[in-house]
Motif scaffolding. Structure first.
Motif, PDB file in Angstrom:
ATOM      1  N   VAL A  44      68.587  12.581  90.609  1.00 36.02           N
ATOM      2  CA  VAL A  44      68.672  11.132  90.766  1.00 36.02           C
ATOM      3  C   VAL A  44      67.974  10.409  89.614  1.00 36.02           C
ATOM      4  O   VAL A  44      68.488   9.426  89.075  1.00 36.02           O
ATOM      5  CB  VAL A  44      68.061  10.718  92.130  1.00 36.02           C
ATOM      6  CG1 VAL A  44      67.956   9.227  92.243  1.00 36.02           C
ATOM      7  CG2 VAL A  44      68.881  11.276  93.259  1.00 36.02           C
ATOM      8  N   VAL A  45      66.834  10.933  89.203  1.00 37.69           N
ATOM      9  CA  VAL A  45      66.068  10.282  88.134  1.00 37.69           C
ATOM     10  C   VAL A  45      66.814  10.364  86.806  1.00 37.69           C
ATOM     11  O   VAL A  45      66.822   9.407  86.030  1.00 37.69           O
ATOM     12  CB  VAL A  45      64.663  10.911  88.028  1.00 37.69           C
ATOM     13  CG1 VAL A  45      63.881  10.304  86.884  1.00 37.69           C
ATOM     14  CG2 VAL A  45      63.909  10.731  89.329  1.00 37.69           C
ATOM     15  N   ARG A  46      67.477  11.472  86.545  1.00 38.23           N
ATOM     16  CA  ARG A  46      68.249  11.614  85.306  1.00 38.23           C
ATOM     17  C   ARG A  46      69.438  10.658  85.308  1.00 38.23           C
ATOM     18  O   ARG A  46      69.748  10.023  84.290  1.00 38.23           O
ATOM     19  CB  ARG A  46      68.726  13.063  85.159  1.00 38.23           C
ATOM     20  CG  ARG A  46      69.645  13.306  83.987  1.00 38.23           C
ATOM     21  CD  ARG A  46      68.892  13.189  82.663  1.00 38.23           C
ATOM     22  NE  ARG A  46      69.769  13.219  81.531  1.00 38.23           N
ATOM     23  CZ  ARG A  46      70.045  14.315  80.815  1.00 38.23           C
ATOM     24  NH1 ARG A  46      69.484  15.454  81.129  1.00 38.23           N
ATOM     25  NH2 ARG A  46      70.858  14.244  79.798  1.00 38.23           N
ATOM     26  N   ILE A  47      70.113  10.536  86.453  1.00 42.07           N
ATOM     27  CA  ILE A  47      71.229   9.591  86.556  1.00 42.07           C
ATOM     28  C   ILE A  47      70.718   8.168  86.343  1.00 42.07           C
ATOM     29  O   ILE A  47      71.346   7.373  85.661  1.00 42.07           O
ATOM     30  CB  ILE A  47      71.938   9.740  87.907  1.00 42.07           C
ATOM     31  CG1 ILE A  47      72.629  11.100  87.987  1.00 42.07           C
ATOM     32  CG2 ILE A  47      72.949   8.628  88.130  1.00 42.07           C
ATOM     33  CD1 ILE A  47      73.192  11.429  89.355  1.00 42.07           C
ATOM     34  N   THR A  62      68.394   3.714  95.603  1.00 41.29           N
ATOM     35  CA  THR A  62      69.761   3.208  95.740  1.00 41.29           C
ATOM     36  C   THR A  62      70.761   4.278  95.320  1.00 41.29           C
ATOM     37  O   THR A  62      71.782   4.486  95.988  1.00 41.29           O
ATOM     38  CB  THR A  62      69.957   1.939  94.905  1.00 41.29           C
ATOM     39  OG1 THR A  62      68.976   0.978  95.293  1.00 41.29           O
ATOM     40  CG2 THR A  62      71.338   1.368  95.087  1.00 41.29           C
ATOM     41  N   ILE A  63      70.473   4.975  94.243  1.00 47.09           N
ATOM     42  CA  ILE A  63      71.350   6.055  93.789  1.00 47.09           C
ATOM     43  C   ILE A  63      71.398   7.152  94.842  1.00 47.09           C
ATOM     44  O   ILE A  63      72.465   7.687  95.163  1.00 47.09           O
ATOM     45  CB  ILE A  63      70.874   6.609  92.432  1.00 47.09           C
ATOM     46  CG1 ILE A  63      70.973   5.519  91.360  1.00 47.09           C
ATOM     47  CG2 ILE A  63      71.663   7.843  92.026  1.00 47.09           C
ATOM     48  CD1 ILE A  63      70.325   5.877  90.056  1.00 47.09           C
ATOM     49  N   LEU A  67      74.804   8.478  96.752  1.00 48.74           N
ATOM     50  CA  LEU A  67      75.227   9.873  96.720  1.00 48.74           C
ATOM     51  C   LEU A  67      75.313  10.454  98.134  1.00 48.74           C
ATOM     52  O   LEU A  67      76.232  11.204  98.449  1.00 48.74           O
ATOM     53  CB  LEU A  67      74.268  10.704  95.866  1.00 48.74           C
ATOM     54  CG  LEU A  67      74.249  10.368  94.376  1.00 48.74           C
ATOM     55  CD1 LEU A  67      73.258  11.255  93.656  1.00 48.74           C
ATOM     56  CD2 LEU A  67      75.621  10.477  93.771  1.00 48.74           C
ATOM     57  N   ARG A  68      74.367  10.090  98.980  1.00 50.75           N
ATOM     58  CA  ARG A  68      74.403  10.579 100.357  1.00 50.75           C
ATOM     59  C   ARG A  68      75.617  10.036 101.093  1.00 50.75           C
ATOM     60  O   ARG A  68      76.273  10.761 101.842  1.00 50.75           O
ATOM     61  CB  ARG A  68      73.125  10.159 101.081  1.00 50.75           C
ATOM     62  CG  ARG A  68      72.938  10.859 102.412  1.00 50.75           C
ATOM     63  CD  ARG A  68      71.626  10.491 103.070  1.00 50.75           C
ATOM     64  NE  ARG A  68      70.503  10.756 102.196  1.00 50.75           N
ATOM     65  CZ  ARG A  68      69.491   9.905 101.998  1.00 50.75           C
ATOM     66  NH1 ARG A  68      69.480   8.737 102.593  1.00 50.75           N
ATOM     67  NH2 ARG A  68      68.495  10.215 101.203  1.00 50.75           N
TER      68      ARG A  68
END
Length: 81
Positions: A44-47, A62-63, A67-68
């Motif tokens: 998530v942090v990389r995205i 939020t990301i 994704l969930r």
């Protein structure tokens, strides 16, 4: 004095609440899902970092929610499949 206090309290409850954050657009949601599917090792942090490089500020939580909702597991589980 009591009348003044009653008016003060009543005025507080009459004021409308400010609107919250605007929702994330469909295009940005599709981009997040696409980044997660194409790059299985990205978390998530990389995205979030890649989106920031593209000029979008989105919180990691939020990301994670997007994704969930899309049925995409966390990156640690995406590697195996």
């Amino acid at each position: 004095m009591l009348r003044w206090h009653r008016r003060l309290i009543a005025a507080r409850w009459r004021q409308p609440k400010p609107p919250g954050r605007p929702p994330i657009g469909d295009e940005l949601t599709a981009l997040i899902v696409r980044l997660a599917r194409e790059n299985r090792t990205w978390g998530v942090v990389r995205i979030q970092g890649e989106l920031r490089r593209l000029g979008h500020r989105v919180a990691a939580s939020t990301i994670r929610k997007i994704l969930r909702a899309s049925g995409i597991p966390p990156s640690t589980r995406r590697d195996d499949t």
